[in-house]
Design a protein around this motif. Structure first.
Motif, PDB file in Angstrom:
ATOM      1  N   GLU A   1       0.823  -1.211   0.000  1.00 26.98           N
ATOM      2  CA  GLU A   1       0.000   0.000   0.000  1.00 26.98           C
ATOM      3  C   GLU A   1       0.858   1.262   0.000  1.00 26.98           C
TER       4      GLU A   1
ATOM      5  N   ARG B   1      -8.159  -4.378  -0.537  1.00 26.55           N
ATOM      6  CA  ARG B   1      -8.908  -3.119  -0.593  1.00 26.55           C
ATOM      7  C   ARG B   1      -9.851  -3.128  -1.794  1.00 26.55           C
TER       8      ARG B   1
ATOM      9  N   TYR C   1      -1.190   4.410  -1.416  1.00 25.49           N
ATOM     10  CA  TYR C   1      -2.364   4.409  -0.547  1.00 25.49           C
ATOM     11  C   TYR C   1      -2.019   4.924   0.848  1.00 25.49           C
TER      12      TYR C   1
ATOM     13  N   PRO D   1     -11.349  -1.200  -4.679  1.00 29.51           N
ATOM     14  CA  PRO D   1     -11.113   0.060  -5.383  1.00 29.51           C
ATOM     15  C   PRO D   1     -12.352   0.618  -6.075  1.00 29.51           C
TER      16      PRO D   1
ATOM     17  N   HIS E   1     -10.842  -7.202  -8.257  1.00 32.35           N
ATOM     18  CA  HIS E   1      -9.712  -6.350  -7.872  1.00 32.35           C
ATOM     19  C   HIS E   1      -8.566  -6.493  -8.871  1.00 32.35           C
TER      20      HIS E   1
END
Length: 416
Positions: free
Chosen positions: A88, A126, A93, A128, A186
């Motif tokens: 990340e 995560r 991120y 998106p 993802h």
């Protein structure tokens, strides 16, 4: 109350030291030549002494990493050791608390976070995409935002969905997908209209073979087009179809990084592991000394009245895969008691697992502060055997310590 003590780290591994020197040298070039562009420099991602602190504790420390155009590097490590945080951070991120991080040799993450993020895509746990959008519409939106021409958007999205076996979920809301389908979405979100840098974390987890094969094919095609890729996983096997360049993450630090063959040679025992299948008992040492100069007999076990398995570590420095087989073929031809043999090198998986289980070179140790109340009211066990009773216990014979093996004792498998 808990306090953390950091111990001084040992000398860096050879691969880490070399990666650090290369990253520092590239940083000097970036700072001295202001007109430098990616076409001449070729560095897509550059991290110099990157660190991330969380509640006073470093979760990623002293990261030096360079990623060139069309290059793939792998990072194996546990989430507990900071693998997901590392991905990340590299994707923009999370902002690093220390160090420098560049994308495309131009955009530094602290100065130009938006332009940095435009050049990097992340595939992880995560989400998106908005959960209230359907899979097809969300991927179309993302492809459009990344600059795919309008007339090609539908075709590209459909190609990815068909390849990843998502065509039946095209009109399903993302929030209603199962975890396995979400991982595929993802992945598609990362590669559709793909930016120059891809950070892929556990993208093949729990996927069937056909989907994993399609994912690897897509990434290899992007690599051929010049995209730079970092793959992250808790295992080593997931990286092998993509790259031979592996970094092992331990306690937030890169423990070592190099080609897998070099890591095996550097971290494992030398030589080859050979299992001989004998028809009858024989003087193994005398027989082996006729063909090899240095060897260690790891294990000898009798499977039946007429079958014996011998596990031997051959340590001759001049042996290669070709010469070891030549000598063993000669051994079988000249000794009627040898039925067959198996040769193996030390697999990287065992070295990786051993490092995770035992290496504490860069560990951050935790100590509990002294508490008077805890000491005063400490609960003692109701029944405590005497030392005399403990001495009477018969210990089990420990033949193998599985948690410390760097190579597999093949004779154990054969006995099963």
């Amino acid at each position: 109350m808990t306090c953390y003590v950091k111990y001084a780290s040992d000398q860096l591994a050879f691969g880490v030291q070399r990666e650090k020197e290369e990253a520092v040298e590239k940083e000097k070039i970036l700072k001295t030549d202001k007109k430098l562009r990616v076409k001449t420099f070729g560095e897509y991602l550059l991290a110099v002494d990157v660190a991330k602190k969380h509640i006073g504790e470093c979760i990623v420390r002293h990261l030096y990493l360079g990623l060139e155009k069309g290059e793939v590097k792998a990072v194996s490590g546990l989430v507990l050791h900071g693998r997901r945080n590392l991905c990340e951070i590299l994707a923009g991120y999370k902002m690093p608390t220390d160090g420098k991080l560049w994308a495309m040799s131009t955009w530094e993450v602290h100065r130009h976070p938006h332009k940095y993020a435009r050049n990097v895509a992340l595939c992880s746990n995560r989400n998106p995409l908005p959960p209230w959008m359907t899979v097809f519409e969300a991927l179309k939106l993302l492809a459009t935002l990344r600059g795919v021409p309008i007339k090609h958007v539908k075709h590209e999205v459909e190609n990815y969905m068909n390849s990843l076996d998502l065509h039946e979920k095209a009109n399903t809301y993302i929030g209603d997908l199962q975890q396995m389908e979400r991982t595929k979405v993802h992945f598609a979100a990362a590669v559709v209209g793909a930016p120059p840098i891809l950070i892929m974390d556990e993208f093949t987890a729990n996927q069937k073979y056909s989907v994993r094969r399609a994912m690897y094919f897509i990434l290899r095609q992007l690599k051929k087009r010049g995209h730079a890729i970092i793959t992250g996983s808790s295992s080593v096997e997931a990286h092998l179809p993509m790259t031979n360049r592996l970094g092992i993450l331990l306690h937030g630090l890169i423990y070592d990084i190099d080609n897998i063959d070099v890591l095996v040679e550097r971290c494992g025992n030398s030589g080859f592991t050979v299992v001989l299948h004998l028809k009858d008992e024989v003087d193994v040492k005398s027989m082996l000394y006729r063909y090899f100069d240095m060897f260690v007999i790891n294990d000898m076990s009798e499977v039946s009245m007429l079958l014996v398995l011998v596990n031997v570590q051959i340590l001759d420095s001049d042996l290669t895969w070709m010469t070891i087989f030549e000598k063993l073929e000669m051994l079988v031809a000249e000794n009627a008691t040898v039925y067959t043999y198996i040769v193996t090198a030390i697999p990287i998986d065992y070295i990786y697992n051993w490092i995770l289980a035992h290496e504490t070179r860069h560990a951050v140790k935790e100590y509990e502060a002294f508490s008077f109340l805890r000491k005063r009211f400490e609960r003692t066990p109701k029944i405590k055997p005497t030392q005399e009773t403990l001495n009477k216990l018969i210990p089990f014979e420990q033949k193998y310590n599985i948690t410390q093996l760097k190579e597999l004792p093949w004779s154990v498998i054969f006995q099963r």
